[in-house]
Design a protein around this motif. Structure first.
Motif, mmCIF file in Angstrom:
data_model
loop_
_atom_site.group_PDB
_atom_site.id
_atom_site.type_symbol
_atom_site.label_atom_id
_atom_site.label_comp_id
_atom_site.label_asym_id
_atom_site.label_seq_id
_atom_site.Cartn_x
_atom_site.Cartn_y
_atom_site.Cartn_z
ATOM 1 N N LEU A 93 0.891 -1.176 0.071
ATOM 2 C CA LEU A 93 -0.038 -0.111 0.005
ATOM 3 C C LEU A 93 0.762 1.168 0.071
ATOM 4 N N ARG A 94 1.034 1.979 -1.164
ATOM 5 C CA ARG A 94 1.490 3.356 -1.091
ATOM 6 C C ARG A 94 0.546 4.602 -0.738
ATOM 7 N N LEU A 95 1.074 4.876 0.748
ATOM 8 C CA LEU A 95 0.061 5.692 1.354
ATOM 9 C C LEU A 95 0.765 7.191 1.443
ATOM 10 N N TYR A 112 -2.470 -1.040 10.510
ATOM 11 C CA TYR A 112 -2.825 -1.791 9.387
ATOM 12 C C TYR A 112 -1.975 -2.978 8.904
ATOM 13 N N GLY A 113 -0.778 -2.534 9.024
ATOM 14 C CA GLY A 113 0.217 -3.577 8.792
ATOM 15 C C GLY A 113 0.129 -4.860 10.017
ATOM 16 N N ALA A 169 -2.653 -5.765 11.440
ATOM 17 C CA ALA A 169 -3.921 -6.356 11.203
ATOM 18 C C ALA A 169 -3.965 -7.319 10.058
ATOM 19 N N TYR A 170 -2.952 -6.834 9.066
ATOM 20 C CA TYR A 170 -2.929 -7.767 7.684
ATOM 21 C C TYR A 170 -1.448 -7.798 7.614
ATOM 22 N N ALA A 171 -0.960 -9.117 8.105
ATOM 23 C CA ALA A 171 0.465 -9.176 7.970
ATOM 24 C C ALA A 171 1.109 -9.332 6.394
ATOM 25 N N TYR A 172 0.251 -9.551 5.454
ATOM 26 C CA TYR A 172 0.809 -9.672 3.969
ATOM 27 C C TYR A 172 0.799 -8.298 3.330
ATOM 28 N N VAL A 173 0.305 -7.214 3.946
ATOM 29 C CA VAL A 173 0.349 -5.661 3.579
ATOM 30 C C VAL A 173 1.636 -5.018 3.987
ATOM 31 N N THR A 174 2.290 -4.463 3.064
ATOM 32 C CA THR A 174 3.558 -3.673 3.521
ATOM 33 C C THR A 174 3.052 -2.360 3.334
ATOM 34 N N VAL A 175 3.173 -1.236 4.092
ATOM 35 C CA VAL A 175 2.800 0.039 3.908
ATOM 36 C C VAL A 175 4.119 0.895 3.635
ATOM 37 N N ASP A 176 3.936 1.584 2.417
ATOM 38 C CA ASP A 176 5.124 2.425 2.017
ATOM 39 C C ASP A 176 4.516 3.935 2.172
#
Length: 254
Positions: free
Chosen positions: A23-25, A42-43, A45-52
């Motif tokens: 996710l590019r935030l 968010y990261g 809660a959803y371990a497969y999501v990387t927040v940039d």
């Protein structure tokens, strides 16, 4: 994506490990502390999501990142300009506050909204009791913080020409912390013990209802959002519906 995962989980279906998602935030400078908390939650809660997390100078810069495809979603402090940008969708997710800050050595503890008006319009130029000239530190035009402060404090009146334009909440914090005669404002999530917030009309910027300097926070995505942006927007709006923001307010001053 999230809706499908929740539906399958409710039916007892065993799901494969989700493919990694980035996710590019983008975040306007005023809301960086909030964005950091949301990105971490968010990261988690959803371990497969990387927040940039991409820090933008201000709300217009964050909007441009989304409109030009450089970010999937953004957190801003104003409604986005639609032209000449691509169509954007925005939803208000919370109302933060703007803290009026002074140097810790400044004896001032409180101001009225009328006194703030006189300071920032230039009618009042000296600190009381021989404190010398007041140095005003304000955000640049276009900043959501600047727009919210000017609307609440100045109304239709112009900012004094003697105010120092300081681009960025971090820069205002640094300037006020290093200049005892100065006064400025930042979103309350930025507060640290390097500066001191004064009350406005007898109310503190954190924890007191009715504080007069409100700062709306929006989540912005393309009108037709991709999966990463749409899922994040749905998650944030879910926090709004459940009023679960309190668990995320971990930054100093919140």
């Amino acid at each position: 994506m999230l809706a499908l995962l929740l539906l399958a989980a409710g039916c007892g279906t065993v799901l494969p490990t989700p493919e990694p998602v980035t996710l590019r935030l983008a975040a306007a400078g005023s809301v960086v502390p909030l964005a950091e908390e949301l990105a971490a939650a968010y990261g988690a809660a959803y371990a497969y999501v990387t927040v940039d997390l991409q820090v933008a100078a201000n709300s217009p810069a964050a909007e441009r990142l989304v409109a030009m495809g450089g970010a999937d979603a953004a957190l801003t402090t104003r409604l986005p300009d639609q032209a000449p940008l691509a169509n954007l969708a925005s939803s208000q997710v919370m109302t933060d506050t703007l803290a009026v800050i002074v140097h810790p050595d400044n004896p001032l503890r409180e101001l009225s909204l009328a006194q703030l008006h006189d300071l920032f319009s230039g009618e009042l130029r000296e600190w009381p009791e021989g404190g010398g000239p007041v140095e005003l530190a304000v955000r640049e035009p276009g900043s959501g913080s600047r727009a919210a402060f000017d609307a609440a404090v100045l109304g239709e009146e112009a900012l004094t020409a003697t105010a120092l334009i300081v681009p960025g909440s971090d820069a205002i914090m640094e300037y006020v912390a290093g200049h005892p005669p100065s006064i400025g404002y930042v979103a309350s999530g930025w507060l640290t013990d390097t500066v001191r917030a004064v009350t406005v009309d007898g109310l503190a910027p954190v924890g007191e209802a009715g504080y007069p300097l409100a700062l709306p926070v929006y989540v912005v995505t393309p009108e037709v959002a991709g999966p990463a942006g749409a899922d994040f927007r749905a998650w944030v709006l879910g926090l709004v519906e459940t009023q679960d923001f309190a668990a995320l307010r971990l930054a100093p001053g919140w």
